[in-house]
Design an enzyme around this catalytic site. Sequence first.
Site, short mmCIF file in Angstrom:
data_model
loop_
_atom_site.label_atom_id
_atom_site.label_comp_id
_atom_site.label_asym_id
_atom_site.label_seq_id
_atom_site.Cartn_x
_atom_site.Cartn_y
_atom_site.Cartn_z
N ARG A 187 1.78 7.01 -6.66
CA ARG A 187 0.64 7.91 -6.87
C ARG A 187 1.05 9.35 -6.57
O ARG A 187 0.76 10.27 -7.36
CB ARG A 187 -0.52 7.49 -5.98
CG ARG A 187 -1.65 8.51 -5.96
CD ARG A 187 -2.89 8.00 -5.27
NE ARG A 187 -2.69 7.64 -3.87
CZ ARG A 187 -3.66 7.21 -3.06
NH1 ARG A 187 -4.89 7.05 -3.53
NH2 ARG A 187 -3.41 6.90 -1.80
N GLU B 54 -14.09 -0.56 5.85
CA GLU B 54 -14.04 0.74 5.18
C GLU B 54 -15.33 0.90 4.39
O GLU B 54 -15.85 -0.07 3.84
CB GLU B 54 -12.82 0.79 4.26
CG GLU B 54 -12.59 2.16 3.63
CD GLU B 54 -11.28 2.24 2.84
OE1 GLU B 54 -10.21 1.95 3.42
OE2 GLU B 54 -11.34 2.58 1.65
N TYR C 220 0.84 -1.21 0.00
CA TYR C 220 0.00 0.00 0.00
C TYR C 220 0.87 1.27 0.00
O TYR C 220 0.61 2.22 -0.73
CB TYR C 220 -0.95 0.01 1.21
CG TYR C 220 -1.72 1.30 1.34
CD1 TYR C 220 -2.59 1.72 0.32
CD2 TYR C 220 -1.57 2.13 2.44
CE1 TYR C 220 -3.29 2.92 0.42
CE2 TYR C 220 -2.27 3.33 2.55
CZ TYR C 220 -3.12 3.72 1.53
OH TYR C 220 -3.81 4.90 1.63
N ARG D 158 -11.23 13.63 1.28
CA ARG D 158 -12.23 12.83 2.00
C ARG D 158 -13.53 12.72 1.21
O ARG D 158 -14.26 11.75 1.34
CB ARG D 158 -12.52 13.46 3.36
CG ARG D 158 -11.32 13.49 4.28
CD ARG D 158 -10.96 12.10 4.77
NE ARG D 158 -9.74 12.12 5.57
CZ ARG D 158 -9.06 11.02 5.89
NH1 ARG D 158 -9.47 9.83 5.48
NH2 ARG D 158 -7.97 11.10 6.60
N TYR E 128 -0.94 13.18 6.54
CA TYR E 128 -0.60 12.13 7.51
C TYR E 128 0.91 12.17 7.78
O TYR E 128 1.72 12.38 6.86
CB TYR E 128 -0.93 10.73 6.95
CG TYR E 128 -2.38 10.30 7.01
CD1 TYR E 128 -3.35 11.01 7.73
CD2 TYR E 128 -2.79 9.13 6.36
CE1 TYR E 128 -4.66 10.57 7.78
CE2 TYR E 128 -4.10 8.69 6.41
CZ TYR E 128 -5.04 9.41 7.11
OH TYR E 128 -6.33 8.97 7.15
C1 3EB Z 1 -7.85 6.48 5.59
O1 3EB Z 1 -8.76 7.19 5.91
C2 3EB Z 1 -8.21 5.04 5.28
O2 3EB Z 1 -5.17 5.46 -0.28
O3 3EB Z 1 -6.69 6.19 -1.65
C3 3EB Z 1 -9.27 5.49 2.53
C4 3EB Z 1 -9.60 5.98 1.27
C5 3EB Z 1 -7.98 5.08 2.79
C6 3EB Z 1 -8.63 6.07 0.26
C7 3EB Z 1 -6.35 5.76 -0.54
C8 3EB Z 1 -7.02 5.17 1.77
C9 3EB Z 1 -7.34 5.65 0.52
O4 3EB Z 1 -6.67 6.88 5.51
C10 3EB Z 1 -7.57 4.53 4.09
#
Ligand code: 3EB
Length: 340
Positions: A154, A334, A147, A220, A207
């Site tokens: 990306r 998720e 991941y 989001r 992050y």
């Molecule tokens: C998070 O909130 C959970 O890597 O595109 C959610 C939606 C998550 C998209 C991505 C990762 C991705 O971080 C993981």
Amino acid sequence: MTEQQIVDLPASKFLALDDVDEQLPREKNVLGVINYTSSAADPEVSRGHLRVDIHMAGSEADGFAEVWTTDRPVETGEFGGIGYAHDDEYLLCAGRIAPAEHYAEGTRVAYQAMLELMDSLGYKNCVRMWNFVNHINEDNSEGMEIYRDFCKGRAEAFELFHFGDTSVPSATGIGSLGGGIAFYVLASRSAALIPIENSKQISAYNYPKQYGPRPPKFARATYLSTTGADRISGQIYVAGTSSIRGHETLFAGDVEKQTLLALENIAHLVGPENLADYQIEQRNALADLDTIKVYVRHRDDIPAVQRICAEHFSPDAQVAYLNVDVCRSDLSVEIEGIVH
Ligand code: 3EB
């Protein structure tokens, strides 16, 4: 173009996988058929639309087809391994990165082809992406989690195309059952978009480094509207949402609490308090979410997750449950969907 045109918003729904072709609406044109199915195949353009098989189900009976339709005529093509279909307002395109020892480079190259295609066809607004990553929690040949390896490629591709953090699409990054990495994207030409963050979560693109060398680049949610000032008829594309507050996973090992927090995150994200930060006046609740996908890591947890979701979603909403891994090994569930 300065004046925003008034065009219809994209339309998608789920159909059963068996004889999907028989069920395709005759009165509409089809942009794409995304099969969440029991094997993977490269994207292809046939019968006038984009078709992709993504390995997301143990058997065909557990899968479904996501069908995108339009009233306008559809044009299709292929560019650098990316298959596409567009109707002059919306572009749907898909690519695949074959199974490999590591993925950053392949991801960057495939994303670059996709972003170049968007540019050349005049689709500047990247609305929504889905990424399906086989062995998502396993290490690549250099000991980096796949991941994180994917996130690196990306981030590099978006950087090369000068996408700032606030122009990345809402996205899903989730496990799959085979086929390397598959992805597809929805982009718009004249419909405007507003990236939405959740005021109770740190933006994924911020992050800290503990989650990998390059952060996950996604919003989001994306608010898509066709009428500019009058935003009342807009759609909200909710990214994959999990049991995260700030940047931390909560309730590891407790799938019920993780489900409830994921739902709470979505409710807040699309609710009036969060949207007010973007001058969007909509009073959405979880009951407004549709074409929902619920990804559950452990098959045995599905009934409990289903029971909780049924208490929050509209009984009329389309909901698909998929048994796949989630991008952090301490996440069990998720959830994503669209407020149409
Ligand atoms: C998070 O909130 C959970 O890597 O595109 C959610 C939606 C998550 C998209 C991505 C990762 C991705 O971080 C993981």
